[in-house]
Design an enzyme around this catalytic site. Structure first.
Site, PDB file in Angstrom:
ATOM      1  N   HIS A   1      16.644  81.625  12.550  1.00  0.00           N
ATOM      2  CA  HIS A   1      16.487  82.520  13.723  1.00  0.00           C
ATOM      3  C   HIS A   1      16.380  83.952  13.210  1.00  0.00           C
ATOM      4  O   HIS A   1      17.370  84.554  12.801  1.00  0.00           O
ATOM      5  CB  HIS A   1      17.689  82.391  14.663  1.00  0.00           C
ATOM      6  CG  HIS A   1      17.542  83.211  15.906  1.00  0.00           C
ATOM      7  ND1 HIS A   1      17.641  82.669  17.177  1.00  0.00           N
ATOM      8  CD2 HIS A   1      17.306  84.530  16.106  1.00  0.00           C
ATOM      9  CE1 HIS A   1      17.463  83.620  18.075  1.00  0.00           C
ATOM     10  NE2 HIS A   1      17.259  84.763  17.453  1.00  0.00           N
TER      11      HIS A   1
ATOM     12  N   HIS B   1      22.217  81.232  18.409  1.00  0.00           N
ATOM     13  CA  HIS B   1      23.317  82.194  18.240  1.00  0.00           C
ATOM     14  C   HIS B   1      24.487  81.923  19.174  1.00  0.00           C
ATOM     15  O   HIS B   1      24.827  82.760  20.013  1.00  0.00           O
ATOM     16  CB  HIS B   1      22.819  83.642  18.375  1.00  0.00           C
ATOM     17  CG  HIS B   1      21.802  83.906  19.462  1.00  0.00           C
ATOM     18  ND1 HIS B   1      21.999  83.546  20.772  1.00  0.00           N
ATOM     19  CD2 HIS B   1      20.589  84.499  19.428  1.00  0.00           C
ATOM     20  CE1 HIS B   1      20.949  83.913  21.479  1.00  0.00           C
ATOM     21  NE2 HIS B   1      20.081  84.490  20.691  1.00  0.00           N
TER      22      HIS B   1
HETATM   23  C1  NCD Z   1      17.329  90.568  19.736  1.00  0.00           C
HETATM   24  C2  NCD Z   1      16.255  91.594  19.408  1.00  0.00           C
HETATM   25  O1  NCD Z   1      16.589  92.757  19.201  1.00  0.00           O
HETATM   26  O2  NCD Z   1      15.086  91.204  19.337  1.00  0.00           O
HETATM   27  N1  NCD Z   1      18.593  91.228  19.929  1.00  0.00           N
HETATM   28  C3  NCD Z   1      19.819  90.670  19.826  1.00  0.00           C
HETATM   29  O3  NCD Z   1      20.806  91.337  20.154  1.00  0.00           O
HETATM   30  N2  NCD Z   1      19.988  89.457  19.362  1.00  0.00           N
HETATM   31  C4  NCD Z   1      16.917  89.806  20.927  1.00  0.00           C
HETATM   32  C5  NCD Z   1      17.736  88.582  21.129  1.00  0.00           C
HETATM   33  O4  NCD Z   1      17.644  87.635  20.335  1.00  0.00           O
HETATM   34  O5  NCD Z   1      18.495  88.573  22.105  1.00  0.00           O
HETATM   35 ZN    ZN Z   2      17.398  86.641  18.435  1.00  0.00          ZN
END
Ligand code: NCD
Ligand code: ZN
Length: 344
Positions: free
Chosen positions: A13, A174
Site C-alpha cells: 500500500h 491500514h
Molecule cells: C493518503 C494520501 O495522502 O494520499 N493519506 C493518508 O492519511 N493515508 C490517503 C489515504 O490513504 O487515506
Molecule cells: Zn493510503
C-alpha cells in the site's frame, strides 16, 4: 543478534504521487522494496486501464538507473466504473486491484464512491475475475466520531458486502483497531495491511506537548489497546496480516498548516520502522514473512528471492528529505532507530 537477513520486502500500500513529487519519492521505495501496490488517488484519479498504463509508464521512467522495481497498479473505483473495465483490467495483467475510497473520506477522494450499493455489478465482476478489492474502511459521515469511523464502516458496509459477495477477495487497508483485527481473523477471503505508524504509536503521539501534524494520517491513530492488538496481529505469523506502509508524502507546508493534510511519509525508512516495532515485542523472527511473504501470497505473485540486510546500529531519522519546492518530514523525524537497512 547483530544482523538480520530477510527476503527483499514488498510494499502492499503506497502513494507515489506524480510528476516531480513522484521523482522525489520513488527512489526511497525502490531502495528497500522490490514491488509496491500503487494507490490511484491522483488528481484526477487513475480510473481506467489506460490511465493505469500511462501512470505505470511514468513510474517506470522515474526508476533510478540500474535499479529494479515493479509497480503493481490499481484502479480507483467510482460510481461510474463498469464491469467491462474490470474485465479489461484483469486482461491487462499489470492492474492488480481496485481501490475503494468513500467519497470525501481522505486526500483526493472526491471522485470516490458515494453509494456502495451502486457498485454491485462491478463487485460481481471482480468476484468472478478474482480481482481484489482494497478498502479504505472508514465511513465519511461527519456525524460519526473520527475515532469510530473504521469500526462503523465494518458494521454498516463491510459485513453486508461480505455477505453479498462471499468470494470477493478483500484487503482492509491500514487497519487501526482491535475490532478490525478480530473481523479479519473471523472472516474468510479477507486480509489486512498494517502501517508502521499504527504499530508504533497510539493517538497520544499526535498531541505530545502540542499538536504534531506529522503523526496525523487517516485512519487516525487510535488508543493504546488498539495498537497492541495490531502488534499482536502483525507478529502472530498469520498470513492475513502483511506490510503496507501507506507512505503518503505531503510537503512540509501542507502538513504544518492550519488545515494540515493527512498522511505520514515513511518510504525513507519503512523497513527499519517495522523492525523497531517487531523488536519491541521480541518478534524480529516474524518480520520476514509479514514483510516479504504473505502479501505476495495473497496477491498470488511469486515471493522475491533476493535478500536484504538490516544491521544493529543506531542512527537518527533525518529532519527532512528533499521534495519539489519544499521538503518532506519523515515519520518520527529526529528519532534514533536501532536497526539500519544497508543497501546491497
Ligand atoms: C493518503 C494520501 O495522502 O494520499 N493519506 C493518508 O492519511 N493515508 C490517503 C489515504 O490513504 O487515506
Ligand atoms: Zn493510503
Amino acid at each position: 543478534m547483530q544482523e538480520l537477513k530477510i527476503t527483499r520486502p514488498d510494499d502492499w500500500h503506497l502513494h507515489l504521487r506524480d510528476g516531480d513529487a513522484l521523482k522525489a519519492v520513488l527512489p526511497h521505495t525502490v531502495r528497500q522494496f522490490a514491488r509496491a501496490i500503487v494507490m490511484p488517488n491522483l488528481k484526477p484519479p487513475v480510473r481506467t486501464v489506460d490511465d493505469a498504463r500511462a501512470y505505470r509508464d511514468r513510474i517506470i521512467a522515474a526508476i533510478p538507473e540500474g535499479k529494479k522495481f515493479e509497480p503493481l497498479m490499481t484502479l480507483y473505483l467510482t460510481d461510474n466504473t463498469t464491469p467491462e473495465e474490470i474485465i479489461a483490467a484483469k486482461a491487462a495483467q499489470f492492474v492488480k486491484a481496485v481501490k475503494y475510497y468513500p467519497a470525501g473520506a481522505t486526500t483526493n477522494s472526491e471522485f470516490g464512491v458515494t453509494d456502495i450499493s451502486r457498485c454491485d455489478r462491478v463487485f460481481e465482476a471482480m468476484q468472478k475475475e478474482g480481482m481484489p478489492l482494497l478498502l479504505h474502511g472508514e465511513v465519511r459521515d461527519q456525524a460519526v466520531d473520527v475515532f469510530d469511523r473504521e469500526k462503523v464502516f465494518i458494521e454498516q458496509y463491510l459485513i453486508p458486502l461480505r455477505t453479498k459477495f462471499p468470494e470477493l477477495r478483500i484487503v482492509l487497508e491500514h487497519i487501526t483497531t482491535a475490532d478490525s483485527v478480530q473481523f479479519v481473523l473471523d472472516t474468510p477471503n479477507i486480509a489486512a495491511t498494517i502501517t508502521p505508524q499504527h504499530l508504533l504509536f497510539n493517538r497520544n503521539e499526535i498531541f505530545k506537548g502540542g499538536i504534531r501534524p506529522h503523526f496525523y494520517c487517516l485512519p487516525i491513530l487510535k488508543r493504546e489497546q488498539h495498537r497492541q492488538a495490531l502488534i499482536t496481529a502483525a507478529t502472530s505469523g498469520n498470513p492475513k496480516f502483511f506490510l503496507g506502509t501507506d507512505s503518503a508524502p505531503h510537503s512540509r507546508d501542507h502538513k504544518e498548516n492550519s488545515c494540515g493534510c493527512a498522511g505520514c511519509f515513511s518510504a525513507l525508512h519503512a523497513i527499519e520502522l517495522y523492525a523497531e516495532a517487531f523488536a519491541s515485542v521480541n518478534a524480529l523472527d516474524k518480520l520476514e514473512a509479514f514483510a516479504s511473504f504473505y502479501g505476495a501470497d495473497f496477491y498470488q505473485l511469486p515471493r522475491n528471492t533476493e535478500q536484504i540486510t538490516l544491521t544493529k546500529s543506531t542512527w537518527q531519522i533525518p529532519d527532512q528529505v528533499s521534495f519539489p519546492e519544499s521538503e518532506l518530514v519523515p515519520l518520527w523525524a529526529g528519532q534514533e532507530l536501532k536497526w539500519r537497512y544497508i543497501e546491497n
